[in-house]
Motif scaffolding. Structure first.
Motif, PDB file in Angstrom:
ATOM      1  N   VAL A   1       0.844  -1.197   0.000  1.00 21.74           N
ATOM      2  CA  VAL A   1       0.000   0.000   0.000  1.00 21.74           C
ATOM      3  C   VAL A   1       0.879   1.246   0.000  1.00 21.74           C
ATOM      4  O   VAL A   1       1.773   1.386   0.815  1.00 21.74           O
ATOM      5  N   PHE A   2       0.595   2.169  -0.922  1.00 25.15           N
ATOM      6  CA  PHE A   2       1.357   3.407  -1.031  1.00 25.15           C
ATOM      7  C   PHE A   2       0.973   4.347   0.106  1.00 25.15           C
ATOM      8  O   PHE A   2      -0.206   4.549   0.397  1.00 25.15           O
ATOM      9  N   SER A   3       1.974   4.945   0.753  1.00 21.29           N
ATOM     10  CA  SER A   3       1.713   5.846   1.877  1.00 21.29           C
ATOM     11  C   SER A   3       2.596   7.075   1.771  1.00 21.29           C
ATOM     12  O   SER A   3       3.761   6.993   1.366  1.00 21.29           O
ATOM     13  N   LEU A   4       2.042   8.222   2.145  1.00 20.62           N
ATOM     14  CA  LEU A   4       2.807   9.463   2.194  1.00 20.62           C
ATOM     15  C   LEU A   4       3.582   9.612   3.492  1.00 20.62           C
ATOM     16  O   LEU A   4       4.383  10.539   3.638  1.00 20.62           O
ATOM     17  N   GLY A   5       3.314   8.730   4.432  1.00 18.04           N
ATOM     18  CA  GLY A   5       4.057   8.739   5.688  1.00 18.04           C
ATOM     19  C   GLY A   5       3.869  10.017   6.473  1.00 18.04           C
ATOM     20  O   GLY A   5       2.778  10.595   6.523  1.00 18.04           O
ATOM     21  N   ARG A   6       4.957  10.479   7.057  1.00 15.83           N
ATOM     22  CA  ARG A   6       4.894  11.674   7.907  1.00 15.83           C
ATOM     23  C   ARG A   6       4.584  12.943   7.116  1.00 15.83           C
ATOM     24  O   ARG A   6       4.120  13.934   7.687  1.00 15.83           O
ATOM     25  N   ALA A   7       4.854  12.911   5.822  1.00 15.32           N
ATOM     26  CA  ALA A   7       4.571  14.088   4.990  1.00 15.32           C
ATOM     27  C   ALA A   7       3.093  14.170   4.613  1.00 15.32           C
ATOM     28  O   ALA A   7       2.666  15.157   4.009  1.00 15.32           O
ATOM     29  N   GLY A   8       2.308  13.151   4.971  1.00 13.56           N
ATOM     30  CA  GLY A   8       0.925  13.089   4.543  1.00 13.56           C
ATOM     31  C   GLY A   8       0.090  14.284   4.949  1.00 13.56           C
ATOM     32  O   GLY A   8      -0.656  14.847   4.133  1.00 13.56           O
ATOM     33  N   LEU A   9       0.180  14.692   6.208  1.00 15.42           N
ATOM     34  CA  LEU A   9      -0.653  15.794   6.684  1.00 15.42           C
ATOM     35  C   LEU A   9      -0.310  17.091   5.968  1.00 15.42           C
ATOM     36  O   LEU A   9      -1.210  17.817   5.511  1.00 15.42           O
ATOM     37  N   ALA A  10       0.978  17.394   5.843  1.00 13.75           N
ATOM     38  CA  ALA A  10       1.384  18.638   5.174  1.00 13.75           C
ATOM     39  C   ALA A  10       0.956  18.638   3.715  1.00 13.75           C
ATOM     40  O   ALA A  10       0.452  19.652   3.191  1.00 13.75           O
ATOM     41  N   LEU A  11       1.142  17.508   3.032  1.00 10.16           N
ATOM     42  CA  LEU A  11       0.751  17.419   1.624  1.00 10.16           C
ATOM     43  C   LEU A  11      -0.761  17.480   1.459  1.00 10.16           C
ATOM     44  O   LEU A  11      -1.266  18.026   0.477  1.00 10.16           O
ATOM     45  N   ASN A  12      -1.486  16.947   2.421  1.00  9.81           N
ATOM     46  CA  ASN A  12      -2.943  16.994   2.372  1.00  9.81           C
ATOM     47  C   ASN A  12      -3.437  18.432   2.551  1.00  9.81           C
ATOM     48  O   ASN A  12      -4.329  18.891   1.823  1.00  9.81           O
ATOM     49  N   VAL A  13      -2.862  19.150   3.502  1.00 11.05           N
ATOM     50  CA  VAL A  13      -3.221  20.561   3.694  1.00 11.05           C
ATOM     51  C   VAL A  13      -2.901  21.360   2.438  1.00 11.05           C
ATOM     52  O   VAL A  13      -3.692  22.205   1.986  1.00 11.05           O
ATOM     53  N   ALA A  14      -1.723  21.098   1.850  1.00 14.60           N
ATOM     54  CA  ALA A  14      -1.328  21.808   0.633  1.00 14.60           C
ATOM     55  C   ALA A  14      -2.301  21.524  -0.509  1.00 14.60           C
ATOM     56  O   ALA A  14      -2.669  22.428  -1.268  1.00 14.60           O
ATOM     57  N   ALA A  15      -2.744  20.261  -0.633  1.00 18.32           N
ATOM     58  CA  ALA A  15      -3.668  19.893  -1.708  1.00 18.32           C
ATOM     59  C   ALA A  15      -5.009  20.596  -1.545  1.00 18.32           C
ATOM     60  O   ALA A  15      -5.600  21.081  -2.527  1.00 18.32           O
TER      61      ALA A  15
END
Length: 518
Positions: free
Chosen positions: A431-445
């Motif tokens: 399963v592909f995961s953004l890991g710890r960067a997920g929250l920041a990338l989600n806010v940016a998106a």
């Protein structure tokens, strides 16, 4: 439950799909190349850059180049999030399935509804691009009248004829099965990739100015918005129109082998290849254009640059490749739209659901959705016959619809992420995961999605047509949302439990159970 082996699917993929609440009905024949081709063909930089280069240059001049990397980076943040949710829920229908699993109820359903409408309009918009290419290759393609310009009555009528013929062809290919569709798409993508590389190289070799051209405020005849920031913001419609649809690989998840691993890579490869290739193509065109100020870049666009710089013979060879890209782009969009309609109908989330959800016993392909999408797209083409400007506005509306559907998914993901999502699906690997960067990338998106939608929807009157047309995209999106709400409420009315309400309730229960695992 169907035997997974009888439909061409590895047992593990079929069992994984069963855990997500569906049985294996479609044939799993696609690998990583075909999944990438689905996303890249939808974006199709040859089709879309050729189609809307005139708009970018008309509003932004040479500096409209800088709208491309800005939009690319914003859409890349969106693509990363969609790659992650697509890996967790590898089910046909992409945005609809992802939306309803991260935001249940109306918001999740609305994401699929808006994407479906946007896809239908995009099929028509892609098909009509043939008019900008084929008459330049050979005058015989101008079957009606003598003026090939899309803004003329002859050109608009001929565009409807060429576009409708293409949609009939792509509908037939979709009806033939996913293997036939994938073969045509794969060949087309290889031709487009090769054409892009060769065209960029040829234009660079025929450059008459250096790359610093993108730093200079060179402009053709000034637009009604001027040549400053307002013009650049309007010019951003061009890359915004190009850089969407990369999620379409997710629509083929049930026809792709090892989708949890392949789909995220396909989404990201499609957006990166399109972003890099498109930037180089725009730069090369600006460097090779015979003139930046005679106004032809704002009217004739890239076709003028290619034929002028490379000569009529070589230039027309490249234009033939562009025409092929238009064909596979139309095919890819229609395929994604038909799978989206099939996925929603299977859940009882659309009218005439039983017919739209039926899978051909021979081809293992949903035939009715392809026919319906093709018919609706042909109907959209007729709009161009009477008012070419209106078709541009409808295309702008499609950009809003699709990006709003993305925003509904990324906003739902953010709300879920703040509550601890994602986990790791039980029994699934890779399963592909953004890991710890997920929250920041989600806010940016989410932030990017809001900014893009506001900019594209902002009413701008260019001096042509009635002033109310400036509000057409907003009116169109609002109308689609209101119509969607009415349809959603109607579909929730009490029934015998076997119709839309019963199917949707069952799917929501299934989603809740999966959420416990994740």
């Amino acid at each position: 439950m169907l035997d997974p082996i009888s439909t061409g699917a590895p047992r593990s993929d079929a069992e994984d799909l069963a855990r997500l609440g569906y049985r294996q009905e479609l044939r799993r024949d696609l690998g990583s190349l075909s999944a990438f081709a689905a996303g890249f063909s939808y974006v199709s930089i040859l089709t879309t850059v050729f189609q809307l280069f005139v708009i970018g240059y008309a509003f932004g001049g040479t500096r409209f180049f800088w709208t491309w990397p800005v939009v690319f980076l914003g859409q890349l943040a969106v693509a990363l999030n969609l790659a992650e949710v697509g890996s967790h829920y590898p089910v046909a229908g992409s945005v609809y399935q992802w939306g309803r699993r991260v935001a249940t109820g109306f918001p999740g359903w609305l994401a699929g509804w808006l994407k479906l409408i946007g896809d239908v309009v995009s099929v028509a918009a892609a098909a009509i691009a043939l008019q900008a290419i084929l008459p330049s290759v050979w005058g015989g393609f101008q079957l009606l009248g003598g003026d090939p310009s899309l803004t003329s009555r002859d050109g608009a009528a001929n565009a409807v004829l060429l576009g409708a013929g293409l949609i009939v062809l792509t509908t037939a290919i979709n009806m033939a099965g996913v293997k036939a569709m994938a073969y045509v798409n794969d060949v087309g993508v290889m031709a487009e990739l090769g054409g892009v590389v060769l065209l960029i190289g040829a234009l660079f070799l025929h450059a008459v100015r250096g790359p610093e051209v993108v730093l200079e405020p060179v402009h053709g005849p000034p637009s009604s918005l001027g040549t400053g920031v307002a013009g650049l913001l309007a010019a951003a419609l061009m890359p915004a129109y190009v850089l969407y649809g990369f999620d379409s690989a997710g629509s083929l998840a049930e026809e792709t082998r090892q989708p949890r691993r392949i789909i995220p890579r396909a989404i990201l490869k499609a957006i990166v290849a399109s972003g890099v290739g498109g930037a180089l193509l725009i730069l090369a065109a600006l460097m090779a254009a015979p003139s930046l100020t005679d106004g032809r870049l704002s009217t004739d666009g890239l076709a003028y640059v290619v034929v002028s710089a490379l000569g009529p013979t070589v230039g027309k060879v490249f234009l033939v490749d562009v025409a092929l890209a238009v064909c596979v782009c139309t095919l890819a969009i229609q395929t994604g739209a038909s799978r989206l309609a099939f996925s929603m109908a299977r859940d009882g989330a659309l009218p005439c659901a039983p017919a739209l959800a039926r899978v051909s016993a021979r081809t293992k392909t949903p035939v009715a959705p392809a026919i319906v999408v093709g018919a609706l797209a042909c109907g959209m083409l007729v709009v161009n016959y009477g008012e070419a400007q209106l078709f541009v506005l409808i295309t702008e509306t499609a950009v809003l619809l699709v990006n709003l559907s993305y925003l509904l998914v990324t906003a739902g993901m953010l709300a879920r992420r703040l509550r601890g999502w994602p986990g790791r699906p039980e029994g699934a690997s890779g399963v592909f995961s953004l890991g710890r960067a997920g929250l920041a990338l989600n806010v940016a998106a989410v932030a990017w999605g809001v900014a893009l939608i506001v900019n594209i929807a902002w009413p701008r009157h260019d001096g042509g047509g009635a002033p109310w047309l400036s509000y057409f995209p907003v009116i169109g999106v609002a109308g689609a949302a209101v119509a969607g709400l009415g349809l959603f409420v109607a579909m929730q009315r009490p029934s015998d439990g076997r119709g839309a309400r019963g199917a949707l309730a069952a799917r929501e229960t299934s989603s809740a159970q999966i959420d416990i695992l994740t």
